[in-house]
Design an enzyme around this catalytic site. Sequence first.
Site, PDB file in Angstrom:
ATOM      1  N   GLU A   1       4.264   2.751 -12.240  1.00 24.08           N
ATOM      2  CA  GLU A   1       4.973   3.378 -11.128  1.00 24.08           C
ATOM      3  C   GLU A   1       6.168   2.527 -10.700  1.00 24.08           C
ATOM      4  O   GLU A   1       6.189   1.303 -10.900  1.00 24.08           O
ATOM      5  CB  GLU A   1       4.005   3.548  -9.947  1.00 24.08           C
ATOM      6  CG  GLU A   1       4.611   4.099  -8.666  1.00 24.08           C
ATOM      7  CD  GLU A   1       5.101   5.518  -8.795  1.00 24.08           C
ATOM      8  OE1 GLU A   1       6.170   5.705  -9.449  1.00 24.08           O
ATOM      9  OE2 GLU A   1       4.456   6.434  -8.253  1.00 24.08           O
TER      10      GLU A   1
ATOM     11  N   HIS B   1      -0.307  11.500 -13.365  1.00 24.75           N
ATOM     12  CA  HIS B   1      -1.696  11.314 -12.922  1.00 24.75           C
ATOM     13  C   HIS B   1      -2.137  12.421 -11.964  1.00 24.75           C
ATOM     14  O   HIS B   1      -1.314  13.133 -11.376  1.00 24.75           O
ATOM     15  CB  HIS B   1      -1.839   9.956 -12.230  1.00 24.75           C
ATOM     16  CG  HIS B   1      -0.936   9.802 -11.032  1.00 24.75           C
ATOM     17  ND1 HIS B   1      -1.239  10.328  -9.791  1.00 24.75           N
ATOM     18  CD2 HIS B   1       0.268   9.191 -10.901  1.00 24.75           C
ATOM     19  CE1 HIS B   1      -0.274  10.052  -8.945  1.00 24.75           C
ATOM     20  NE2 HIS B   1       0.661   9.368  -9.590  1.00 24.75           N
TER      21      HIS B   1
END
Length: 289
Positions: free
Chosen positions: A106, A17
Amino acid sequence: MGGARTVLPKRIILVRHGESQGNKDTKAYTTIPDHQIPLTDQGLDQARLAGQAIHSLISNNGSDLSWRVYFYVSPYHRTLSTLREIGRSFSKKRIIGVREECRIREQDFGNFQVEERMKIVKETREKFGRFFYRFPDGESAADVYDRVSSFLESLWRDIDMNRLQNNPCHDLNLIIITHGLTSRVFLMKWFKWTVEQFEHLNNPGNCEYRVMQLGEGGEYSLAVHHTDEELLEWGLSPAMIADQKWRAQAKKGEWNEHCPWYLEAFFDDLADSDENVENDNSDSNSTDC
């Protein structure tokens, strides 16, 4: 009558990201849930530029026309925003699908993060080892490895059963928008890297991407698109880079026969033949008169 031949994706592209508010200021993690951390303005710009670069790569600067993309994305705010900005470079014609995939989220660091406590925890992780250290109330990289392994099994079923509904006349490119550690674990699982090798890998930068491209013989390799210098910068050893180069030319299924560095990670001074083993054993069993 035989079944249809499985058509493999031409590329699998892992994208971290863009810059998040937490990357810019770790205090954000003390008041905002990790999955809700947004991108910064710079992160949005990084994602748009990454989309343009990936489009250029896939289309060979516009000269290739027969290709499609399918996206997998972590459900976190920062990855969904990265997807949205990357998507600006692609038309509806090119995108055959997108799937939110929780297993590529994550690493869980344990709900809200107290800044001073987290600093101590991360120092402890460096002493303990990044792969096996489990954050209090969170996950270890080994835990992430387990769920990424499950995701890979599903990914292969999607490909094998053509659940993505790709026309075999089109080159398929899978784009996986995820997180730094998750992408490293993905590569570790795919290429059968050891825990020690994982410990030397460096995190990709915001919106950096890793391109696994199908080689001539049916194996995926990082060395088709990336240079030796890039691979060294990411933390791959010279032996791992040599393996990536071999994969770029290898026939599928030959991996174990052409990977001496992997055996050397587990054994000391293996004999080249049975005869050498017998001679070594004779020498070790002999006694001086």
